[in-house]
Scaffold this motif. Structure first.
Motif, PDB file in Angstrom:
ATOM      1  N   ASN A 114      54.464  -5.445 -29.928  1.00  0.00           N
ATOM      2  CA  ASN A 114      53.336  -4.549 -29.643  1.00  0.00           C
ATOM      3  C   ASN A 114      53.501  -3.854 -28.303  1.00  0.00           C
ATOM      4  N   HIS A 115      54.125  -4.573 -27.361  1.00  0.00           N
ATOM      5  CA  HIS A 115      54.232  -4.052 -25.997  1.00  0.00           C
ATOM      6  C   HIS A 115      55.476  -4.638 -25.355  1.00  0.00           C
ATOM      7  N   SER A 116      55.950  -3.975 -24.308  1.00  0.00           N
ATOM      8  CA  SER A 116      57.042  -4.550 -23.514  1.00  0.00           C
ATOM      9  C   SER A 116      56.475  -4.897 -22.140  1.00  0.00           C
ATOM     10  N   SER A 117      57.367  -5.334 -21.263  1.00  0.00           N
ATOM     11  CA  SER A 117      57.014  -5.434 -19.841  1.00  0.00           C
ATOM     12  C   SER A 117      57.020  -4.035 -19.235  1.00  0.00           C
ATOM     13  N   ASP A 118      56.261  -3.848 -18.182  1.00  0.00           N
ATOM     14  CA  ASP A 118      56.360  -2.558 -17.474  1.00  0.00           C
ATOM     15  C   ASP A 118      57.696  -2.427 -16.736  1.00  0.00           C
TER      16      ASP A 118
END
Ligand code: GLC
Length: 556
Positions: A114-118
Motif C-alpha cells: 500500500n505504501h513505501s517508506s519516505d
C-alpha cells in the motif's frame, strides 16, 4: 446436555496446505535476538525453529524484515528485495527458509504494497521531481485546497492520528503539493492505478517466490485503491480506524483492489508448491471479506470479525456460523485469529472492560485494566475453541505462553507512531510487541545473551518463560502443544462442524466423535457423567465445565 438443531457446516473442500494450516506469526524484532543488540533477527529465528516444530505449527509468517528505517517497525520499506541489516542478510534469510523447510515448516513473508517508506528511492525521486511528473505519479500527490494550496486536498484522517496529507517543499523552496499517507507521514501511499507500480510489485513477488517462500501476507490489502476523486469522508465517532465497522469508506475496500489480487494470483500460479496469498483486510462484514477470497483472488484473508468478537456466547456462535457460511459460499477456508502485532493480546483483551477501548492500547494510565487471571482463563478457552474449528488458524508469537499485554511500558520506551501522532492520547500497539521470554533465569529472559531489549520486558514474565512452562504439565505452552497435536491427529482443519445446544452461555459443537464446549457464562455447565476428557483449557475436577473454560471430550 440437550442436542438439537443439527446444522452441519464444513470448511471448504480441497487439499491445499493453506486450507487447514496452523500458521504461527513471528514478529522478528521480538522473537529471538542472536546478535544481542536488543532487536530480534533472522539467525535468532533459525535457532528457535526446533521449538516451533515441537509446538506443532505448519507454517510461519514473518512480519517485515526488509530494508527499512523502522519508523513503523518495518512496515515502511525502502528496499523490497533485501534484508535490513538489523535482521541479518539475504543469506541469513535463505538459511532460515531452508532450515524451516527441512523441518516441514512453510514460510510466508509480509508484503507491504500500500505504501513505501519516505526513504524509498522512488519517493525521494518524486520529491525532487516536478508536479505532474512520472516520478510523482507513482505516489498520490495532489495540489492543496485554499487560495494558495495551503489546505490538504481532503479531510481524510490517518489510522495513526492526524490527517492523511503532508505538504512538501518544491525544489525551488516554495510550499508545494501534498502527498497521501493513510498511516504515518513516513509511509506515502503508492498510486496503484499506475501500471509501473503494478509491474514493480510483480517483480517483488517473483523475487521472493524464486527464493522459495510459500506465500505472502499482504499488508493493508483493503487500502490499495482509493475512490475516484478522493472525496471527503468523515468517519462515525465510534468507527474503528482500520475500517472494520464502516461501509463505503473511500480508502478502504474499493472494488478496484480485486484486479490486483487476480493479477497476483496468476503470478503465484506460475510456481509449483501451492503458494498462497493471505490478505490483511479490515472490512465491515463477513460477506464483504469473503469477496477477497473468491476463486482466482487471495487464498485466505484474516477473519477480523472473529478477532473483534467480545467474550459473549451468542456473538461467538454467530460469528463462527456466519464465517463458515460466508467463506464456504466462495469455496474458501475460513481463517481464525485471536491475536497479532496490532491488537491487544487476547489473554488480556478478552477481559477488557468498557473503560479501555481495544484500539487505544493499554498503558500505565488506562482505566479499567483487564484482570490478568480472568483474561488468561478466557484466552486459553478461546484458543481451545479456535483450534477445534475447521479451516486455517493463525497464532501470534507469545500467545502459546499465555502472555498478557505489557501494560506498564514507560512512556520513554514507546515506539508506535500512534503514540507520537496522538501525542500520547492513544498508547498504540507496543504492549503486544515486547520481546519473548525464553528462559526464566537468563538476561532478557533468554531473548538474547546480553540483556538488551528494544522494549522493556515486565519482571513478572519469568513465570511465562518457555523453559518454565515446558516442565509444567498444566502450562499454556503444554495446552497449545496438546491442542495442536490432537488437531493434527484428528484432522480437525477440514471436515464438518455440527452445532450443539449446551445452553445460552455455551458455544458447543462436535467434530465427528469429538465434542467441544466453551463456557462463557458465570455458572458451571454440567457435561454429563459419561464424558471422557481429551483436553481441558485449564484443569478442573469432575464433569462440570467451569466459567471461562473450554474442553474437548468424547462420550462412549
Ligand atoms: C498493517 C500492519 C501494521 C502497520 C500498518 C501499516 O495494519 O499490520 O502493523 O502499522 O499496516 O503498514
Amino acid at each position: 446436555m440437550a442436542q438439537h438443531e443439527q446444522v452441519e457446516q464444513s470448511a471448504a473442500p480441497g487439499s491445499e496446505w493453506w486450507r487447514t494450516a496452523v500458521i504461527y506469526q513471528i514478529y522478528p524484532r521480538s522473537f529471538a535476538d542472536a546478535s544481542g543488540d536488543g532487536i530480534g533477527d533472522l539467525p535468532g529465528i533459525t535457532s528457535r525453529l526446533d521449538d516451533l516444530r515441537s509446538l506443532g505449527v505448519d507454517a510461519i509468517w514473518l512480519s517485515p524484515f526488509m530494508t527499512s528505517p523502522q519508523k513503523d517497525a518495518g512496515y515502511d520499506v525502502t528496499d523490497y528485495r533485501d534484508v535490513d541489516p538489523l535482521f541479518g542478510t539475504l543469506a541469513d534469510f535463505d538459511t532460515m527458509l531452508n532450515e524451516a523447510h527441512t523441518r516441514g515448516i512453510r514460510v510466508i513473508v509480509d508484503l507491504v504494497p500500500n505504501h513505501s517508506s519516505d526513504q524509498h528511492v522512488w519517493f525521494q525521486q518524486a520529491l525532487k521531481a516536478a508536479p505532474g511528473s512520472p516520478e510523482r505519479a507513482r505516489y498520490i500527490f495532489r495540489d492543496g485546497r485554499g487560495e494558495n494550496g495551503e489546505l490538504p486536498p481532503n479531510n481524510w484522517e490517518s489510522v495513526f492520528g492526524g490527517g492523511q496529507w503532508e505538504r512538501v517543499t518544491e525544489a525551488d523552496g516554495t510550499p508545494g503539493q501534498w502527498y497521501l499517507h493513510i498511516f504515518d507521514a513516513t509511509q506515502p501511499d503508492f498510486d496503484w492505478t499506475n501500471e509501473e507500480v503494478r509491474e514493480e510489485f510483480r517483480g517483488i513477488l517473483r523475487f521472493w517466490l524464486d527464493r522459495g517462500v510459500d506465500g505472502f501476507r499482504v499488508d493493508v490489502a483493503h487500502g490499495m485503491i482509493k475512490a475516484d476523486g478522493l472525496p471527503d469522508y468523515t468517519p462515525a465517532a465510534d468507527a474503528d480506524s482500520m475500517g472494520g465497522g464502516e461501509e463505503n469508506v473511500p480508502y478502504w475496500g474499493q472494488d478496484g483492489v480485486h484486479d490486483i489480487y487476480r493479477d497476483w494470483h496468476k503470478v503465484l500460479a506460475e510456481y509449483d508448491g501451492e503458494r498462497a496469498l493471505c490478505g490483511e483486510a479490515w472490512l465491515p462484514t463477513l460477506e464483504k471479506t469473503a469477496l477477497w477470497v473468491r476463486p482466482g483472488e487471495m487464498h485466505q484473508t484474516f477473519n477480523f470479525p472473529y478477532l473483534m468478537t467480545p467474550w459473549d456466547a451468542a456473538a461467538l456462535r454467530a460469528v463462527i456460523h456466519d464465517s463458515l457460511d460466508a467463506f464456504g459460499s466462495v469455496g474458501a477456508p475460513s481463517t481464525w485469529v485471536l491475536s497479532n502485532h496490532d491488537v491487544i493480546r487476547h489473554a488480556s483483551r478478552l477481559a477488557l472492560t468498557a473503560d479501555s477501548p481495544q484500539g487505544d492500547g493499554i498503558g500505565p494510565k488506562s482505566k479499567g485494566k483487564p484482570d490478568q487471571a480472568i483474561g488468561l482463563s478466557r484466552g486459553r478457552a478461546a484458543t481451545t475453541l479456535m483450534l477445534a474449528l475447521p479451516g486455517s488458524s493463525y497464532i501470534y508469537q507469545g500467545e502459546e505462553l499465555g502472555l498478557p499485554e505489557a501494560m506498564d511500558i514507560p512512556d520513554e520506551f514507546r515506539q508506535d507512531p500512534t503514540w507520537f501522532r496522538t501525542e500520547g492520547e492513544r498508547y498504540g500497539r507496543d504492549g503486544c510487541r515486547v520481546p519473548l521470554p525464553w528462559n526464566a533465569d537468563a538476561p532478557a529472559f533468554g531473548f538474547n545473551d546480553t540483556g538488551a531489549s528494544w522494549l522493556p520486558q515486565p519482571a513478572s514474565w519469568a513465570e511465562f518463560a518457555r523453559d518454565a512452562e515446558e516442565g509444567d504439565a498444566d502450562s499454556t505452552l503444554n495446552l497449545y502443544k496438546s491442542l495442536l497435536a490432537e488437531r493434527r491427529e484428528r484432522a480437525l482443519g477440514s471436515g464438518t462442524l455440527v452445532w450443539e445446544d449446551a445452553g445460552s452461555d455455551a458455544v458447543a459443537f462436535h467434530r465427528g466423535d469429538l465434542h467441544v464446549v466453551a463456557n462463557l457464562g458465570t455458572e458451571p455447565i454440567e457435561l454429563g457423567a459419561d464424558v471422557s476428557f481429551v483436553i481441558q483449557s485449564q484443569p478442573f475436577p469432575g464433569t462440570a465445565l467451569p466459567p471461562n473454560t473450554a474442553a474437548w471430550f468424547t462420550r462412549p
